[in-house]
Design a protein around this motif. Structure first.
Motif, PDB file in Angstrom:
ATOM      1  N   VAL A  88       0.865  -1.409   0.427  1.00 52.50           N
ATOM      2  CA  VAL A  88       0.238  -0.066  -0.503  1.00 52.50           C
ATOM      3  C   VAL A  88       0.912   1.259  -0.205  1.00 52.50           C
ATOM      4  CG1 VAL A  88      -0.142  -0.527   2.149  1.00 52.50           C
ATOM      5  CG2 VAL A  88      -1.884   1.484   1.249  1.00 52.50           C
ATOM      6  N   VAL A  89       2.213   1.203   0.652  1.00 52.01           N
ATOM      7  CA  VAL A  89       3.419   2.660   0.573  1.00 52.01           C
ATOM      8  C   VAL A  89       3.710   2.641  -0.961  1.00 52.01           C
ATOM      9  CG1 VAL A  89       4.769   1.510   1.484  1.00 52.01           C
ATOM     10  CG2 VAL A  89       4.208   3.645   2.050  1.00 52.01           C
ATOM     11  N   HIS A  96      -4.582   2.544  -4.355  1.00 57.70           N
ATOM     12  CA  HIS A  96      -3.978   2.829  -3.141  1.00 57.70           C
ATOM     13  C   HIS A  96      -5.930   3.493  -2.370  1.00 57.70           C
ATOM     14  CE1 HIS A  96      -3.035   5.956   0.235  1.00 57.70           C
ATOM     15  NE2 HIS A  96      -2.541   5.062   1.213  1.00 57.70           N
ATOM     16  N   ARG A 100      -6.441   1.115   1.394  1.00 55.13           N
ATOM     17  CA  ARG A 100      -6.048   1.334   2.738  1.00 55.13           C
ATOM     18  C   ARG A 100      -7.562   1.145   3.024  1.00 55.13           C
ATOM     19  NH1 ARG A 100      -2.366   5.786   5.510  1.00 55.13           N
ATOM     20  NH2 ARG A 100      -3.765   5.818   7.074  1.00 55.13           N
ATOM     21  N   PHE A 243       3.715  -6.586   4.468  1.00 56.23           N
ATOM     22  CA  PHE A 243       4.026  -4.827   4.852  1.00 56.23           C
ATOM     23  C   PHE A 243       3.224  -4.834   6.386  1.00 56.23           C
ATOM     24  CE2 PHE A 243       2.925  -0.420   4.860  1.00 56.23           C
ATOM     25  CZ  PHE A 243       4.518  -0.180   4.597  1.00 56.23           C
ATOM     26  N   MET A 244       2.338  -4.698   6.636  1.00 59.38           N
ATOM     27  CA  MET A 244       2.631  -4.495   7.499  1.00 59.38           C
ATOM     28  C   MET A 244       2.844  -5.203   8.372  1.00 59.38           C
ATOM     29  SD  MET A 244      -0.620  -2.872   9.700  1.00 59.38           S
ATOM     30  CE  MET A 244      -2.010  -2.435   8.456  1.00 59.38           C
ATOM     31  N   ALA A 247       6.123  -2.600   8.573  1.00 61.64           N
ATOM     32  CA  ALA A 247       5.730  -1.771   8.706  1.00 61.64           C
ATOM     33  C   ALA A 247       5.734  -1.482  10.377  1.00 61.64           C
ATOM     34  CB  ALA A 247       4.712  -1.065   8.225  1.00 61.64           C
ATOM     35  N   GLY A 248       5.122  -2.589  11.343  1.00 62.20           N
ATOM     36  CA  GLY A 248       4.575  -2.005  12.464  1.00 62.20           C
ATOM     37  C   GLY A 248       5.464  -2.342  13.324  1.00 62.20           C
ATOM     38  N   THR A 251       9.519   0.098  13.171  1.00 62.54           N
ATOM     39  CA  THR A 251       9.998   1.411  13.670  1.00 62.54           C
ATOM     40  C   THR A 251       9.408   1.324  15.089  1.00 62.54           C
ATOM     41  OG1 THR A 251       7.266   1.234  12.813  1.00 62.54           O
ATOM     42  CG2 THR A 251       9.038   2.284  11.148  1.00 62.54           C
ATOM     43  N   ASN A 297      11.891   9.293   3.387  1.00 62.36           N
ATOM     44  CA  ASN A 297      10.444   8.910   2.251  1.00 62.36           C
ATOM     45  C   ASN A 297      11.494   9.119   1.188  1.00 62.36           C
ATOM     46  OD1 ASN A 297       7.256   9.054   4.536  1.00 62.36           O
ATOM     47  ND2 ASN A 297       9.057   8.203   3.915  1.00 62.36           N
ATOM     48  N   ARG A 299       9.798  10.297  -2.889  1.00 65.69           N
ATOM     49  CA  ARG A 299       8.391  10.490  -4.044  1.00 65.69           C
ATOM     50  C   ARG A 299       9.808  10.910  -5.559  1.00 65.69           C
ATOM     51  NH1 ARG A 299       6.276   9.206   0.359  1.00 65.69           N
ATOM     52  NH2 ARG A 299       4.532   9.887   0.367  1.00 65.69           N
ATOM     53  N   SER A 349       7.600  12.809  11.649  1.00 66.52           N
ATOM     54  CA  SER A 349       7.670  11.051  11.747  1.00 66.52           C
ATOM     55  C   SER A 349       6.765  10.217  11.028  1.00 66.52           C
ATOM     56  CB  SER A 349       8.467  10.563  13.298  1.00 66.52           C
ATOM     57  OG  SER A 349       9.540  12.043  13.400  1.00 66.52           O
ATOM     58  N   PHE A 350       5.655  10.587  10.988  1.00 70.07           N
ATOM     59  CA  PHE A 350       4.844   9.101  10.138  1.00 70.07           C
ATOM     60  C   PHE A 350       3.923   9.415   8.926  1.00 70.07           C
ATOM     61  CE2 PHE A 350       3.558   8.745  15.119  1.00 70.07           C
ATOM     62  CZ  PHE A 350       3.378   7.098  15.165  1.00 70.07           C
ATOM     63  N   HIS A 355      -0.695   9.005   2.779  1.00 71.34           N
ATOM     64  CA  HIS A 355       0.178   7.523   2.809  1.00 71.34           C
ATOM     65  C   HIS A 355       0.721   7.509   4.297  1.00 71.34           C
ATOM     66  CE1 HIS A 355       0.801   5.546  -0.620  1.00 71.34           C
ATOM     67  NE2 HIS A 355       0.953   6.484  -1.693  1.00 71.34           N
ATOM     68  N   CYS A 357       0.968   7.579   8.437  1.00 72.81           N
ATOM     69  CA  CYS A 357       0.909   5.910   8.991  1.00 72.81           C
ATOM     70  C   CYS A 357      -0.062   5.284   9.325  1.00 72.81           C
ATOM     71  CB  CYS A 357       2.124   5.710  10.372  1.00 72.81           C
ATOM     72  SG  CYS A 357       2.240   4.847  11.105  1.00 72.81           S
TER      73      CYS A 357
HETATM   74  C1  HEM Z   1       6.807   4.784  15.687  1.00 72.18           C
HETATM   75  C2  HEM Z   1       6.202   3.828  15.035  1.00 72.18           C
HETATM   76  C3  HEM Z   1       6.107   3.737  13.076  1.00 72.18           C
HETATM   77  C4  HEM Z   1       6.239   4.869  12.975  1.00 72.18           C
HETATM   78  C5  HEM Z   1       7.558   6.612  12.862  1.00 72.18           C
HETATM   79  C6  HEM Z   1       5.855   4.752  11.533  1.00 72.18           C
HETATM   80  C7  HEM Z   1       6.036   5.735   9.897  1.00 72.18           C
HETATM   81  C8  HEM Z   1       5.517   5.700   8.604  1.00 72.18           C
HETATM   82  C9  HEM Z   1       5.557   6.715   7.299  1.00 72.18           C
HETATM   83  C10 HEM Z   1       6.761   7.410   7.253  1.00 72.18           C
HETATM   84  C11 HEM Z   1       5.623   6.346   6.759  1.00 72.18           C
HETATM   85  C12 HEM Z   1       5.096   7.301   5.519  1.00 72.18           C
HETATM   86  C13 HEM Z   1       5.264   6.502   4.765  1.00 72.18           C
HETATM   87  C14 HEM Z   1       5.288   7.248   2.940  1.00 72.18           C
HETATM   88  O1  HEM Z   1       4.181   8.362   3.039  1.00 72.18           O
HETATM   89  O2  HEM Z   1       5.919   7.319   2.392  1.00 72.18           O
HETATM   90  C15 HEM Z   1       4.601   5.192   7.436  1.00 72.18           C
HETATM   91  C16 HEM Z   1       3.062   4.357   6.766  1.00 72.18           C
HETATM   92  C17 HEM Z   1       2.735   2.874   7.663  1.00 72.18           C
HETATM   93  N1  HEM Z   1       2.868   2.875   7.969  1.00 72.18           N
HETATM   94 FE1  HEM Z   1       4.176   3.334   9.763  1.00 72.18          FE
HETATM   95  N2  HEM Z   1       4.936   3.910  11.157  1.00 72.18           N
HETATM   96  C18 HEM Z   1       5.265   3.131  12.938  1.00 72.18           C
HETATM   97  C19 HEM Z   1       4.350   2.492  12.829  1.00 72.18           C
HETATM   98  C20 HEM Z   1       3.496   1.356  12.170  1.00 72.18           C
HETATM   99  C21 HEM Z   1       2.740   0.840  12.402  1.00 72.18           C
HETATM  100  C22 HEM Z   1       2.370   0.360  14.188  1.00 72.18           C
HETATM  101  C23 HEM Z   1       1.936   0.304  12.463  1.00 72.18           C
HETATM  102  C24 HEM Z   1       0.811  -1.076  11.941  1.00 72.18           C
HETATM  103  C25 HEM Z   1       0.569  -1.966  12.391  1.00 72.18           C
HETATM  104  C26 HEM Z   1       2.104   1.173  10.674  1.00 72.18           C
HETATM  105  C27 HEM Z   1       1.264   1.069   9.844  1.00 72.18           C
HETATM  106  C28 HEM Z   1       1.828   1.424   8.250  1.00 72.18           C
HETATM  107  C29 HEM Z   1       1.041   1.785   6.991  1.00 72.18           C
HETATM  108  C30 HEM Z   1      -0.088   0.796   6.888  1.00 72.18           C
HETATM  109  C31 HEM Z   1       1.559   2.610   5.981  1.00 72.18           C
HETATM  110  C32 HEM Z   1       0.872   2.715   4.499  1.00 72.18           C
HETATM  111  C33 HEM Z   1       0.483   3.612   4.665  1.00 72.18           C
HETATM  112  C34 HEM Z   1      -0.393   4.570   3.708  1.00 72.18           C
HETATM  113  O3  HEM Z   1       0.590   3.687   2.603  1.00 72.18           O
HETATM  114  O4  HEM Z   1      -1.319   4.681   3.274  1.00 72.18           O
HETATM  115  N3  HEM Z   1       3.243   1.847  10.606  1.00 72.18           N
HETATM  116  N4  HEM Z   1       4.506   4.860   8.482  1.00 72.18           N
END
Ligand code: HEM
Length: 407
Positions: A88-89, A96, A100, A243-244, A247-248, A251, A297, A299, A349-350, A355, A357
């Motif tokens: 998804v990311v 997307h 999502r 991915f999940m 990603a989960g 980080t 990140n 693009r 940071s998120f 997209h 987080c």
């Molecule tokens: C401190 C912890 C975390 C940080 C710093 C973080 C950071 C990020 C960032 C920066 C993105 C955006 C990427 C982009 O725009 O290219 C992202 C996307 C995402 N993260 Fe996290 N994440 C964290 C924890 C988690 C957790 C716990 C989960 C799920 C269990 C998760 C699931 C996702 C998913 C599914 C996306 C994709 C969203 C999309 O593309 O619509 N993340 N994360």
């Protein structure tokens, strides 16, 4: 901060200075001050100012997350290519939005409150184990365990398979570093294939025996979406699970490791949190700002544009340095200070935009529960040895963090 001596105009992310990981914030600050949209020798751009990152995140019609063009020469037709171009990311609208939307069911307030009580129990169980010990490796004994347990519970992965999952995840995400060795490429491909095979078995087991499905669990949510007619191919389903899981955890692991490390480096801030525990939310935000677990990140622009006054030709790859934007003095006062009461704190940071987080609320819950329980269980934390930072640019990872705990 002590100065570094380096001709920043020659900075090359694909051939970085040997001390980049140790001194990343100094290099990124130099880049931002000198030229916030720096042209890398290969023609890509390194973006370091807060405003420019926000501009990119917000304009997803111009700045694409689709990595097919970029990853083809790097990964060929490999399983790594399949994974990193299906999750998804790394896809754009409309796919997307479709995918999502399916995830949202795993992150409803009801699902999150169930997860929060699980986080509570897990943290208490690890802390109970520490009571008989004086010295621990915080990474392997706490910060790695919590997010893996949480996200594996969310997916329904059995306990005995969790180390396997961690190793695969590290190899798959490691392949996203700017430079990739042949060995890392091969290991990454094998990890995707093994992970896919593993999840395929889990999915077919649940399809054969629907009683195994649980409300809010991610694999179950995706299977249910498929059976209710929402478009989601088998390959898409498997890669979203991979991915999940990836990603989960890495980080969140790094948020927890860096958090405790910063409290040790800044005991006045730790004491202030002890005295006023209402600061816990802003303290977690500050940890995320100060040591973003994802530092970069990317693009690609679909049309030529101006960014920070610089012309960016169509099809350029940009490296968005979150680690630099989060310390931009135009957005944050005293950016190099770790201040748990910082307000406002609109760190990146998120990420931001479509997209952003999907697990951000969950990660924040993990941080709040973990730090509060830790500071209430122990009167002090001290370093036994210098923490080891992994030699990675995209993910800021502490590999080992030996601590002495005082009850
Ligand atoms: C401190 C912890 C975390 C940080 C710093 C973080 C950071 C990020 C960032 C920066 C993105 C955006 C990427 C982009 O725009 O290219 C992202 C996307 C995402 N993260 Fe996290 N994440 C964290 C924890 C988690 C957790 C716990 C989960 C799920 C269990 C998760 C699931 C996702 C998913 C599914 C996306 C994709 C969203 C999309 O593309 O619509 N993340 N994360």
């Amino acid at each position: 901060m002590a100065e570094i001596h380096f001709d920043i105009n020659k900075f090359d992310l694909y051939n970085p200075p040997s001390d980049l990981v140790q001194n990343s914030y100094k290099y990124y600050s130099l880049l931002r001050t000198n030229n916030p949209v720096h042209k890398n020798p290969d023609g890509s751009f390194i973006v370091t100012s807060y405003d420019a990152l926000v501009e990119i995140y917000r304009n997803h019609n111009l700045w694409s997350s689709d990595k097919k063009k970029e990853f083809k020469p790097k990964f060929g037709n490999s399983s790594l290519y399949e994974h990193h171009t299906t999750s998804v990311v790394f896809i754009d609208q409309p796919d997307h939005t479709r995918i999502r939307k399916i995830f949202q069911h795993a992150f409803t307030p009801r699902a999150l409150s169930h997860i929060e009580s699980n986080v509570d129990k897990l943290v208490e169980s690890y802390i109970a184990e520490f009571k008989d010990k004086k010295i621990i490796d915080f990474v392997s004994e706490f910060s790695f365990r919590l997010p893996v347990d949480v996200v594996c519970d969310m997916l329904g992965v059995p306990k005995e398979d969790r180390t396997l999952i961690r190793d695969w995840a590290r190899l798959i995400l490691g392949a996203l570093e700017p430079t990739l060795t042949d060995e890392a490429f091969k290991k990454g491909c094998d990890a995707v294939s093994n992970f896919k095979g593993y999840l395929k078995d889990q999915v077919s087991m649940r399809k054969r025996n629907p009683k195994l499905n649980r409300d809010g669990e991610i694999i179950s949510t995706l299977i249910e979406a498929q059976s209710s007619g929402i478009e989601l191919s088998e390959i898409e389903l498997l890669h979203q699970c991979i991915f999940m899981l990836n990603a989960g955890h890495e980080t969140s692991t790094n948020m927890l490791s860096h958090g405790i490390h910063e409290f040790i480096n800044n005991k006045d801030q730790l004491n202030s949190l002890r005295e006023n525990q209402n600061y816990i939310s802003s303290a977690v935000e500050e940890i995320l700002r100060y040591q973003p677990p994802i530092q970069v990140n990317n693009r690609i622009n679909k049309g030529s544009t101006l960014l920070g006054g610089r012309k960016i030709p169509k099809g350029s790859s940009v490296h968005m340095i979150i680690a630099a934007a989060n310390r931009d003095p135009k957005q944050f006062s005293d950016p190099n200070k770790f201040l748990i009461s910082r307000q406002p704190n609109k760190h990146l940071s998120f990420g931001l935009g479509i997209h952003v987080c999907a697990g951000n609320t969950l990660a924040r819950i993990e941080g709040k529960v973990a730090f509060l329980k830790l500071i209430n269980a122990f009167s002090d934390f001290n370093l036994i040895s210098k923490p080891m930072l992994a030699n990675r640019i995209r993910f800021r990872e502490i590999e080992k963090l030996e601590l002495e705990l005082t009850t």
